[in-house]
Design an enzyme around this catalytic site. Structure first.
Site, PDB file in Angstrom:
ATOM      1  N   PHE A  12       0.824  -1.226   0.000  1.00  0.00           N
ATOM      2  CA  PHE A  12       0.000   0.000   0.000  1.00  0.00           C
ATOM      3  C   PHE A  12       0.856   1.273   0.000  1.00  0.00           C
ATOM      4  N   ASP A  33      10.218  -6.822  -3.587  1.00  0.00           N
ATOM      5  CA  ASP A  33       9.003  -7.225  -2.877  1.00  0.00           C
ATOM      6  C   ASP A  33       8.799  -8.731  -3.079  1.00  0.00           C
ATOM      7  N   THR A  36       3.683 -10.909  -1.068  1.00  0.00           N
ATOM      8  CA  THR A  36       2.792 -11.620  -0.149  1.00  0.00           C
ATOM      9  C   THR A  36       1.354 -11.276  -0.545  1.00  0.00           C
ATOM     10  N   PHE A  84      10.354  -0.259   3.422  1.00  0.00           N
ATOM     11  CA  PHE A  84       8.945  -0.376   3.818  1.00  0.00           C
ATOM     12  C   PHE A  84       8.559  -1.828   4.131  1.00  0.00           C
ATOM     13  N   SER A  88       2.182  -6.076   8.152  1.00  0.00           N
ATOM     14  CA  SER A  88       1.698  -4.794   8.665  1.00  0.00           C
ATOM     15  C   SER A  88       0.364  -4.830   9.415  1.00  0.00           C
ATOM     16  N   THR A 127       6.556   3.020  12.654  1.00  0.00           N
ATOM     17  CA  THR A 127       5.159   3.354  12.926  1.00  0.00           C
ATOM     18  C   THR A 127       5.015   3.994  14.305  1.00  0.00           C
ATOM     19  N   ASP A 128       3.937   4.752  14.494  1.00  0.00           N
ATOM     20  CA  ASP A 128       3.689   5.342  15.817  1.00  0.00           C
ATOM     21  C   ASP A 128       3.350   4.279  16.860  1.00  0.00           C
ATOM     22  N   GLU A 129       2.994   3.073  16.401  1.00  0.00           N
ATOM     23  CA  GLU A 129       2.566   2.037  17.361  1.00  0.00           C
ATOM     24  C   GLU A 129       3.684   1.555  18.263  1.00  0.00           C
ATOM     25  N   TYR A 154       2.850  -7.241  16.277  1.00  0.00           N
ATOM     26  CA  TYR A 154       3.252  -6.371  15.167  1.00  0.00           C
ATOM     27  C   TYR A 154       4.093  -5.203  15.671  1.00  0.00           C
ATOM     28  N   LYS A 193      -7.802  -3.748   6.107  1.00  0.00           N
ATOM     29  CA  LYS A 193      -7.618  -2.615   7.008  1.00  0.00           C
ATOM     30  C   LYS A 193      -8.939  -1.864   7.220  1.00  0.00           C
ATOM     31  N   ARG A 197     -11.996  -1.629   4.517  1.00  0.00           N
ATOM     32  CA  ARG A 197     -12.949  -2.699   4.844  1.00  0.00           C
ATOM     33  C   ARG A 197     -14.375  -2.140   4.916  1.00  0.00           C
ATOM     34  N   ARG A 218      -7.471   6.968  16.343  1.00  0.00           N
ATOM     35  CA  ARG A 218      -6.324   6.870  15.452  1.00  0.00           C
ATOM     36  C   ARG A 218      -6.091   8.248  14.832  1.00  0.00           C
TER      37      ARG A 218
HETATM   38  P1  NAD Z   1       1.411  -3.585   3.317  1.00  0.00           P
HETATM   39  O1  NAD Z   1       1.140  -4.825   4.108  1.00  0.00           O
HETATM   40  O2  NAD Z   1       0.345  -3.014   2.461  1.00  0.00           O
HETATM   41  O3  NAD Z   1       2.677  -3.832   2.365  1.00  0.00           O
HETATM   42  C1  NAD Z   1       3.828  -4.515   2.794  1.00  0.00           C
HETATM   43  C2  NAD Z   1       4.622  -4.948   1.561  1.00  0.00           C
HETATM   44  O4  NAD Z   1       5.794  -5.637   2.017  1.00  0.00           O
HETATM   45  C3  NAD Z   1       3.847  -5.934   0.654  1.00  0.00           C
HETATM   46  O5  NAD Z   1       3.985  -5.557  -0.692  1.00  0.00           O
HETATM   47  C4  NAD Z   1       4.525  -7.273   0.932  1.00  0.00           C
HETATM   48  O6  NAD Z   1       4.498  -8.150  -0.193  1.00  0.00           O
HETATM   49  C5  NAD Z   1       5.947  -6.827   1.252  1.00  0.00           C
HETATM   50  N1  NAD Z   1       6.640  -7.837   2.065  1.00  0.00           N
HETATM   51  C6  NAD Z   1       6.182  -8.463   3.178  1.00  0.00           C
HETATM   52  N2  NAD Z   1       7.079  -9.354   3.612  1.00  0.00           N
HETATM   53  C7  NAD Z   1       8.138  -9.270   2.769  1.00  0.00           C
HETATM   54  C8  NAD Z   1       9.381  -9.940   2.699  1.00  0.00           C
HETATM   55  N3  NAD Z   1       9.722 -10.881   3.601  1.00  0.00           N
HETATM   56  N4  NAD Z   1      10.231  -9.619   1.702  1.00  0.00           N
HETATM   57  C9  NAD Z   1       9.904  -8.670   0.784  1.00  0.00           C
HETATM   58  N5  NAD Z   1       8.730  -8.029   0.781  1.00  0.00           N
HETATM   59  C10 NAD Z   1       7.861  -8.322   1.777  1.00  0.00           C
HETATM   60  O7  NAD Z   1       1.934  -2.528   4.379  1.00  0.00           O
HETATM   61  P2  NAD Z   1       1.831  -0.933   4.379  1.00  0.00           P
HETATM   62  O8  NAD Z   1       0.613  -0.536   5.080  1.00  0.00           O
HETATM   63  O9  NAD Z   1       2.102  -0.435   3.014  1.00  0.00           O
HETATM   64  O10 NAD Z   1       3.066  -0.591   5.334  1.00  0.00           O
HETATM   65  C11 NAD Z   1       4.360  -0.363   4.784  1.00  0.00           C
HETATM   66  C12 NAD Z   1       5.307   0.026   5.900  1.00  0.00           C
HETATM   67  O11 NAD Z   1       4.832   1.186   6.550  1.00  0.00           O
HETATM   68  C13 NAD Z   1       5.469  -1.042   6.990  1.00  0.00           C
HETATM   69  O12 NAD Z   1       6.805  -1.058   7.408  1.00  0.00           O
HETATM   70  C14 NAD Z   1       4.556  -0.544   8.106  1.00  0.00           C
HETATM   71  O13 NAD Z   1       5.010  -0.993   9.363  1.00  0.00           O
HETATM   72  C15 NAD Z   1       4.721   0.953   7.954  1.00  0.00           C
HETATM   73  N6  NAD Z   1       3.603   1.797   8.431  1.00  0.00           N
HETATM   74  C16 NAD Z   1       2.329   1.549   7.995  1.00  0.00           C
HETATM   75  C17 NAD Z   1       1.295   2.400   8.396  1.00  0.00           C
HETATM   76  C18 NAD Z   1      -0.133   2.190   7.918  1.00  0.00           C
HETATM   77  O14 NAD Z   1      -1.026   2.909   8.351  1.00  0.00           O
HETATM   78  N7  NAD Z   1      -0.403   1.261   7.009  1.00  0.00           N
HETATM   79  C19 NAD Z   1       1.568   3.464   9.256  1.00  0.00           C
HETATM   80  C20 NAD Z   1       2.878   3.669   9.701  1.00  0.00           C
HETATM   81  C21 NAD Z   1       3.886   2.840   9.257  1.00  0.00           C
HETATM   82  O1  TDX Z   2     -13.017  -3.950  10.885  1.00  0.00           O
HETATM   83  C1  TDX Z   2     -12.375  -3.246  11.656  1.00  0.00           C
HETATM   84  N1  TDX Z   2     -13.036  -2.533  12.618  1.00  0.00           N
HETATM   85  C2  TDX Z   2     -12.409  -1.728  13.509  1.00  0.00           C
HETATM   86  O2  TDX Z   2     -13.078  -1.108  14.362  1.00  0.00           O
HETATM   87  C3  TDX Z   2     -10.934  -3.118  11.581  1.00  0.00           C
HETATM   88  C4  TDX Z   2     -10.159  -3.872  10.538  1.00  0.00           C
HETATM   89  C5  TDX Z   2     -10.313  -2.281  12.477  1.00  0.00           C
HETATM   90  N2  TDX Z   2     -11.017  -1.624  13.422  1.00  0.00           N
HETATM   91  C6  TDX Z   2     -10.315  -0.676  14.320  1.00  0.00           C
HETATM   92  C7  TDX Z   2      -9.043  -1.177  14.957  1.00  0.00           C
HETATM   93  C8  TDX Z   2      -8.214   0.101  15.093  1.00  0.00           C
HETATM   94  O3  TDX Z   2      -8.566   0.791  16.277  1.00  0.00           O
HETATM   95  O4  TDX Z   2      -9.922   0.434  13.496  1.00  0.00           O
HETATM   96  C9  TDX Z   2      -8.641   0.953  13.896  1.00  0.00           C
HETATM   97  C10 TDX Z   2      -7.686   0.866  12.720  1.00  0.00           C
HETATM   98  O5  TDX Z   2      -7.416  -0.507  12.472  1.00  0.00           O
HETATM   99  P1  TDX Z   2      -6.354  -0.989  11.373  1.00  0.00           P
HETATM  100  O6  TDX Z   2      -6.722  -0.459  10.043  1.00  0.00           O
HETATM  101  O7  TDX Z   2      -6.186  -2.467  11.533  1.00  0.00           O
HETATM  102  O8  TDX Z   2      -5.031  -0.181  11.812  1.00  0.00           O
HETATM  103  P2  TDX Z   2      -4.140  -0.153  13.154  1.00  0.00           P
HETATM  104  O9  TDX Z   2      -4.240  -1.419  13.922  1.00  0.00           O
HETATM  105  O10 TDX Z   2      -4.417   1.137  13.862  1.00  0.00           O
HETATM  106  O11 TDX Z   2      -2.652  -0.114  12.489  1.00  0.00           O
HETATM  107  C11 TDX Z   2      -2.398   0.686  11.302  1.00  0.00           C
HETATM  108  O12 TDX Z   2      -1.710   1.875  11.640  1.00  0.00           O
HETATM  109  C12 TDX Z   2      -0.387   1.766  12.088  1.00  0.00           C
HETATM  110  C13 TDX Z   2      -1.581  -0.115  10.293  1.00  0.00           C
HETATM  111  O13 TDX Z   2      -2.266  -1.325   9.969  1.00  0.00           O
HETATM  112  C14 TDX Z   2      -0.195  -0.392  10.821  1.00  0.00           C
HETATM  113  O14 TDX Z   2       0.582  -1.059   9.819  1.00  0.00           O
HETATM  114  C15 TDX Z   2       0.464   0.908  11.170  1.00  0.00           C
HETATM  115  O15 TDX Z   2       1.714   0.686  11.758  1.00  0.00           O
END
Ligand code: NAD
Ligand code: TDX
Length: 338
Positions: A12, A33, A36, A84, A88, A127-129, A154, A193, A197, A218
């Protein structure tokens, strides 16, 4: 012309970042990549072949990573790795933590050793988590000085990776920067996510599913603003430093659900409360003052509701992309009472 190795560039945020780099720089990009379930080939389609190369492989593969990082060494303008790649999704880490530990920790270790051998710069995406959660009534926000207190497999694996990066900076002089960003939303986010969703449930005639009370907060940022911050860190960030990235987008999950329902022409109270997430973090909030003052970075999407409206439109227009993934994800959630 700078060369970037973008790990996880088919996910993403990684794919959005690759688009952002192509649009705003002259840089050339290699995506590493392993494709997955979370990756999307479609997100990288149509990009100029002269500037983007996609390598399918695992970030834990030492030989492969070493070769790709080695390509960045030397040259007129120094190259950089933007890391990245990660597992996740918190809910998946509760079901099976194993790939979180190996990809997020060992994958980062593999990247660190390669950049150390070749003297290549690294930007590590965190991530902030890693800071754990804040109380709902707490007026504070996370800063670069907040202590690590991760709650889930995670976030603990991301915290472990961050510690490795800082140790490699201090012990081996690796030139690395880190960023800890808040929750991203926007195009190409997997339907597992929260926001995609709910939007796709409604587009499919299903119902919105809110975990627990819905009071959890969040701090939302549009993915394009995360990309611009990472680019700014690559251009102006100081080695060894950490930058917090957020767009002042705090909303409770209940507020987000109601906003989506309203945008999609539905009754804002027409949703289901479902089983809560184990160990569910209460509130995340980022203070991004330092990134703004030191890097001059500013987010473009200052209205979450406007960004959300564009995201709803995007999912409505891309049903052929998300629909094949949807049924299996919903079946897995249903099996958990969610
Ligand atoms: P995502 O799950 O959508 O994408 C992750 C990508 O990494 C995928 O394309 C997957 O195929 C690849 N990958 C997974 N395992 C791998 C491996 N072993 N080797 C090579 N590639 C691999 O995740 P995202 O939401 O795009 O998050 C990207 C980064 O940003 C992560 O490090 C996550 O912790 C961080 N992050 C995400 C958020 C968020 O809100 N989604 C917020 C803050 C930080
Ligand atoms: O169906 C749902 N209903 C719901 O209430 C889902 C999937 C989630 N939730 C809640 C859980 C969380 O409080 O919504 C909030 C957001 O959930 P997610 O999208 O799973 O995100 P979160 O767990 O906050 O983590 C995301 O932000 C930080 C990313 O997935 C992480 O990769 C990133 O590090």
């Amino acid at each position: 012309m700078r060369r970037l190795l973008v790990t996880g560039g088919a996910g993403f945020i990684g794919a959005n970042f690759v688009h952002h780099v192509l649009e705003h720089t002259e840089d050339e990009v290699v995506v590493l990549d392993s494709f997955t379930y979370a990756a999307s080939r479609r997100a990288l389609e149509g990009l100029p072949a002269g500037r983007v190369r996609v390598e399918e492989g695992d970030v834990r593969d030492e030989g492969l990573v070493d070769g790709l990082v080695g390509e960045l060494a030397g040259g007129d303008e120094p190259g950089a790795v933007v890391h990245f790649a990660a597992e996740s999704h918190n809910d998946n880490s509760l079901r099976d933590p194993s790939p979180f530990v190996t990809t997020n920790i060992m994958g980062t270790f593999t990247v660190l050793e390669a950049v150390r051998r070749h003297g290549v710069r690294l930007h590590h995406i965190s991530t902030d988590e890693v800071y754990g959660d804040l109380e709902l009534e707490d007026p504070g926000r996370f800063t670069e000085d907040t202590a690590y207190r991760p709650s889930s497999p995670y976030s603990a694996s991301k915290a472990g990776a961050d510690h490795l990066v800082r140790a490699w900076v201090r012990s081996f002089g690796v030139e690395a920067t880190l960023s800890n960003c808040s929750n991203n939303y926007g195009p190409w986010q997997h339907v597992e996510k929260f926001i995609p969703r709910q939007i796709t449930n409604l587009l499919d005639g299903g119902r919105v599913k809110l975990y627990g009370s819905g009071n959890n907060v969040r701090d939302w940022i549009h993915v394009d603003d995360h990309s611009s911050a990472v680019l700014r860190i690559l251009d102006r960030g100081a080695a060894g430093e950490t930058y917090l990235v957020g767009a002042d987008g705090e909303r409770s999950n209940l507020e987000v659900v109601r906003a989506i329902l309203r945008l999609m022409g539905r009754d804002p109270d027409d949703f289901d409360h479902v089983a809560d997430r184990a160990g569910h973090d209460l509130r995340y909030a980022i203070d991004s003052t330092r990134s703004r003052t030191e890097l001059g970075w500013v987010p473009r999407f200052t209205s979450f509701e406007e960004g959300l409206a564009r995201t709803v439109e995007w999912y409505a227009a891309h049903a052929d992309w998300w629909r094949p993934k949807k049924a299996a994800i919903e079946a897995a959630y249903a099996a958990k009472g969610q």
